[in-house]
Design a protein around this motif. Structure first.
Motif, PDB file in Angstrom:
ATOM      1  N   GLY A 129       0.750  -1.042  -0.001  1.00  0.00           N
ATOM      2  CA  GLY A 129       0.095   0.088   0.007  1.00  0.00           C
ATOM      3  C   GLY A 129       0.820   1.136   0.021  1.00  0.00           C
ATOM      4  O   GLY A 129       0.542   2.163  -0.750  1.00  0.00           O
ATOM      5  N   ALA A 130       1.809   1.321   0.755  1.00  0.00           N
ATOM      6  CA  ALA A 130       2.789   2.389   0.885  1.00  0.00           C
ATOM      7  C   ALA A 130       3.720   2.477  -0.580  1.00  0.00           C
ATOM      8  O   ALA A 130       3.607   3.566  -0.863  1.00  0.00           O
ATOM      9  CB  ALA A 130       3.754   2.098   2.022  1.00  0.00           C
ATOM     10  N   SER A 131       3.852   1.418  -1.151  1.00  0.00           N
ATOM     11  CA  SER A 131       4.744   1.597  -2.467  1.00  0.00           C
ATOM     12  C   SER A 131       3.761   2.306  -3.486  1.00  0.00           C
ATOM     13  O   SER A 131       4.017   2.919  -4.304  1.00  0.00           O
ATOM     14  CB  SER A 131       5.144   0.077  -2.765  1.00  0.00           C
ATOM     15  OG  SER A 131       6.158  -0.182  -1.796  1.00  0.00           O
ATOM     16  N   ALA A 132       2.315   1.513  -3.553  1.00  0.00           N
ATOM     17  CA  ALA A 132       1.658   2.182  -4.472  1.00  0.00           C
ATOM     18  C   ALA A 132       1.210   3.473  -4.192  1.00  0.00           C
ATOM     19  O   ALA A 132       1.008   4.385  -5.179  1.00  0.00           O
ATOM     20  CB  ALA A 132       0.066   1.173  -4.448  1.00  0.00           C
ATOM     21  N   TRP A 133       1.063   3.942  -2.798  1.00  0.00           N
ATOM     22  CA  TRP A 133       0.820   5.380  -2.726  1.00  0.00           C
ATOM     23  C   TRP A 133       2.057   6.286  -3.344  1.00  0.00           C
ATOM     24  O   TRP A 133       1.749   7.159  -4.023  1.00  0.00           O
ATOM     25  CB  TRP A 133       0.664   5.494  -1.258  1.00  0.00           C
ATOM     26  CG  TRP A 133       0.398   6.840  -0.794  1.00  0.00           C
ATOM     27  CD1 TRP A 133      -0.576   7.829  -0.860  1.00  0.00           C
ATOM     28  CD2 TRP A 133       1.522   7.841  -0.375  1.00  0.00           C
ATOM     29  NE1 TRP A 133      -0.291   9.087  -0.452  1.00  0.00           N
ATOM     30  CE2 TRP A 133       1.040   9.216  -0.304  1.00  0.00           C
ATOM     31  CE3 TRP A 133       2.979   7.479   0.155  1.00  0.00           C
ATOM     32  CZ2 TRP A 133       1.595   9.987   0.414  1.00  0.00           C
ATOM     33  CZ3 TRP A 133       3.554   8.745   0.534  1.00  0.00           C
ATOM     34  CH2 TRP A 133       3.035   9.931   0.842  1.00  0.00           C
ATOM     35  N   PHE A 134       3.281   5.718  -2.918  1.00  0.00           N
ATOM     36  CA  PHE A 134       4.275   6.518  -3.481  1.00  0.00           C
ATOM     37  C   PHE A 134       4.602   6.251  -4.932  1.00  0.00           C
ATOM     38  O   PHE A 134       4.472   7.384  -5.817  1.00  0.00           O
ATOM     39  CB  PHE A 134       5.618   5.710  -3.009  1.00  0.00           C
ATOM     40  CG  PHE A 134       6.838   6.247  -3.510  1.00  0.00           C
ATOM     41  CD1 PHE A 134       7.648   7.253  -3.089  1.00  0.00           C
ATOM     42  CD2 PHE A 134       7.502   5.727  -4.705  1.00  0.00           C
ATOM     43  CE1 PHE A 134       8.788   7.965  -3.634  1.00  0.00           C
ATOM     44  CE2 PHE A 134       8.660   6.132  -5.281  1.00  0.00           C
ATOM     45  CZ  PHE A 134       9.356   7.086  -4.680  1.00  0.00           C
ATOM     46  N   GLY A 135       4.191   5.446  -5.788  1.00  0.00           N
ATOM     47  CA  GLY A 135       4.132   5.223  -7.267  1.00  0.00           C
ATOM     48  C   GLY A 135       3.164   6.055  -7.735  1.00  0.00           C
ATOM     49  O   GLY A 135       3.313   6.671  -8.770  1.00  0.00           O
ATOM     50  N   HIS A 136       2.019   6.222  -7.274  1.00  0.00           N
ATOM     51  CA  HIS A 136       0.836   7.078  -7.503  1.00  0.00           C
ATOM     52  C   HIS A 136       1.322   8.488  -7.511  1.00  0.00           C
ATOM     53  O   HIS A 136       1.166   9.168  -8.427  1.00  0.00           O
ATOM     54  CB  HIS A 136      -0.604   7.073  -6.676  1.00  0.00           C
ATOM     55  CG  HIS A 136      -1.461   7.696  -7.260  1.00  0.00           C
ATOM     56  ND1 HIS A 136      -2.338   7.583  -8.087  1.00  0.00           N
ATOM     57  CD2 HIS A 136      -1.957   8.978  -6.542  1.00  0.00           C
ATOM     58  CE1 HIS A 136      -3.205   8.614  -8.363  1.00  0.00           C
ATOM     59  NE2 HIS A 136      -2.774   9.496  -7.388  1.00  0.00           N
ATOM     60  N   GLY A 137       1.961   8.997  -6.442  1.00  0.00           N
ATOM     61  CA  GLY A 137       2.621  10.335  -6.315  1.00  0.00           C
ATOM     62  C   GLY A 137       3.767  10.524  -7.421  1.00  0.00           C
ATOM     63  O   GLY A 137       3.542  11.726  -8.255  1.00  0.00           O
ATOM     64  N   ILE A 138       4.539   9.769  -7.762  1.00  0.00           N
ATOM     65  CA  ILE A 138       5.375   9.836  -8.883  1.00  0.00           C
ATOM     66  C   ILE A 138       4.800   9.834 -10.176  1.00  0.00           C
ATOM     67  O   ILE A 138       5.156  10.750 -11.236  1.00  0.00           O
ATOM     68  CB  ILE A 138       6.414   8.584  -8.860  1.00  0.00           C
ATOM     69  CG1 ILE A 138       7.271   8.732  -7.381  1.00  0.00           C
ATOM     70  CG2 ILE A 138       7.579   8.898  -9.741  1.00  0.00           C
ATOM     71  CD1 ILE A 138       7.982  10.125  -7.163  1.00  0.00           C
ATOM     72  N   ALA A 139       3.743   8.864 -10.304  1.00  0.00           N
ATOM     73  CA  ALA A 139       3.110   8.668 -11.672  1.00  0.00           C
ATOM     74  C   ALA A 139       2.288  10.230 -11.846  1.00  0.00           C
ATOM     75  O   ALA A 139       1.974  10.184 -13.223  1.00  0.00           O
ATOM     76  CB  ALA A 139       2.146   7.694 -11.616  1.00  0.00           C
ATOM     77  N   ALA A 140       2.096  10.793 -11.168  1.00  0.00           N
ATOM     78  CA  ALA A 140       1.272  12.167 -11.255  1.00  0.00           C
ATOM     79  C   ALA A 140       2.309  13.167 -11.719  1.00  0.00           C
ATOM     80  O   ALA A 140       1.786  14.559 -12.135  1.00  0.00           O
ATOM     81  CB  ALA A 140       0.566  12.694  -9.825  1.00  0.00           C
ATOM     82  N   GLN A 141       3.491  13.027 -11.847  1.00  0.00           N
ATOM     83  CA  GLN A 141       4.433  13.969 -12.076  1.00  0.00           C
ATOM     84  C   GLN A 141       4.399  14.282 -13.777  1.00  0.00           C
ATOM     85  O   GLN A 141       3.972  13.089 -14.421  1.00  0.00           O
ATOM     86  CB  GLN A 141       5.816  13.791 -11.641  1.00  0.00           C
ATOM     87  CG  GLN A 141       5.613  13.899  -9.986  1.00  0.00           C
ATOM     88  CD  GLN A 141       5.118  14.796  -9.312  1.00  0.00           C
ATOM     89  OE1 GLN A 141       5.494  16.042  -9.628  1.00  0.00           O
ATOM     90  NE2 GLN A 141       4.196  14.798  -8.453  1.00  0.00           N
ATOM     91  N   SER A 142       5.182  14.860 -14.397  1.00  0.00           N
ATOM     92  CA  SER A 142       5.564  14.997 -15.580  1.00  0.00           C
ATOM     93  C   SER A 142       6.100  13.715 -16.304  1.00  0.00           C
ATOM     94  O   SER A 142       6.704  13.191 -15.365  1.00  0.00           O
ATOM     95  CB  SER A 142       6.584  16.286 -15.952  1.00  0.00           C
ATOM     96  OG  SER A 142       7.870  16.012 -15.580  1.00  0.00           O
TER      97      SER A 142
END
Length: 169
Positions: A83-96
């Protein structure tokens, strides 16, 4: 299906040098976070956009089911990691796109450099996944068990998986 102890014992046999384990404590989380970031695109809205389904969500859900089948308490621990990894990944994927790729690929390559330095320089043995691809799933679980053992938890499991394995350095 092999038991939790069998999976971890086989993995531990490839990780006898404490310096190699130390490189894995850095490298494996970097790889997991990189996979989370890189597989968080594309995102498909479900339930009228209330939730986004990504390849990362599917991948981490399947991995968590595997961990839960091996051991419920550790499976719940890995669910938190997922869950923490997916949350982190979601934040990075929202970047350019450029930043998303730079962070994801950079973490992935850096994580694997740590892995191979540990095996080539310290362990002098090929990584476990070369002989058994399931080692790619067992690696994060092994790190969790190592960290829990360092905190005084699941010591019985730690002793069992290292029984018959000579730890060096």
């Amino acid at each position: 299906m092999r038991t939790l102890t069998e999976h971890l014992s086989q993995y531990a046999a490839y990780h006898r040098d404490t310096r190699n384990v130390a490189t894995h404590i850095i490298g494996i989380p970097l790889i997991v976070l990189a996979i989370a970031a890189l597989s968080s695109r594309p995102a498909w809205p479900v339930f009228s956009g209330a939730f986004s389904l990504t390849p990362a969500a599917i991948l981490f859900a399947l991995a968590t089911l595997f961990y839960l089948r091996l051991d419920l308490p550790l499976g719940f621990g890995m669910a938190i990691v997922a869950g923490a990894s997916a949350w982190f990944g979601h934040g990075i994927a929202a970047q350019s796109t450029m930043l998303w790729l730079a962070i994801g690929v950079g973490m992935f390559v850096t994580g694997w450099v740590f892995q191979f330095v540990g095996h080539l320089r310290f362990e002098h043995r090929k990584p476990a996944f070369v002989d058994d691809v399931i080692g790619l799933l067992i690696g994060p679980l092994f790190i969790l068990v190592e960290l829990l053992s360092a905190l005084g938890l699941r010591r019985d499991l730690h002793v069992a998986i290292h029984a018959g394995t000579t730890v060096t350095r």
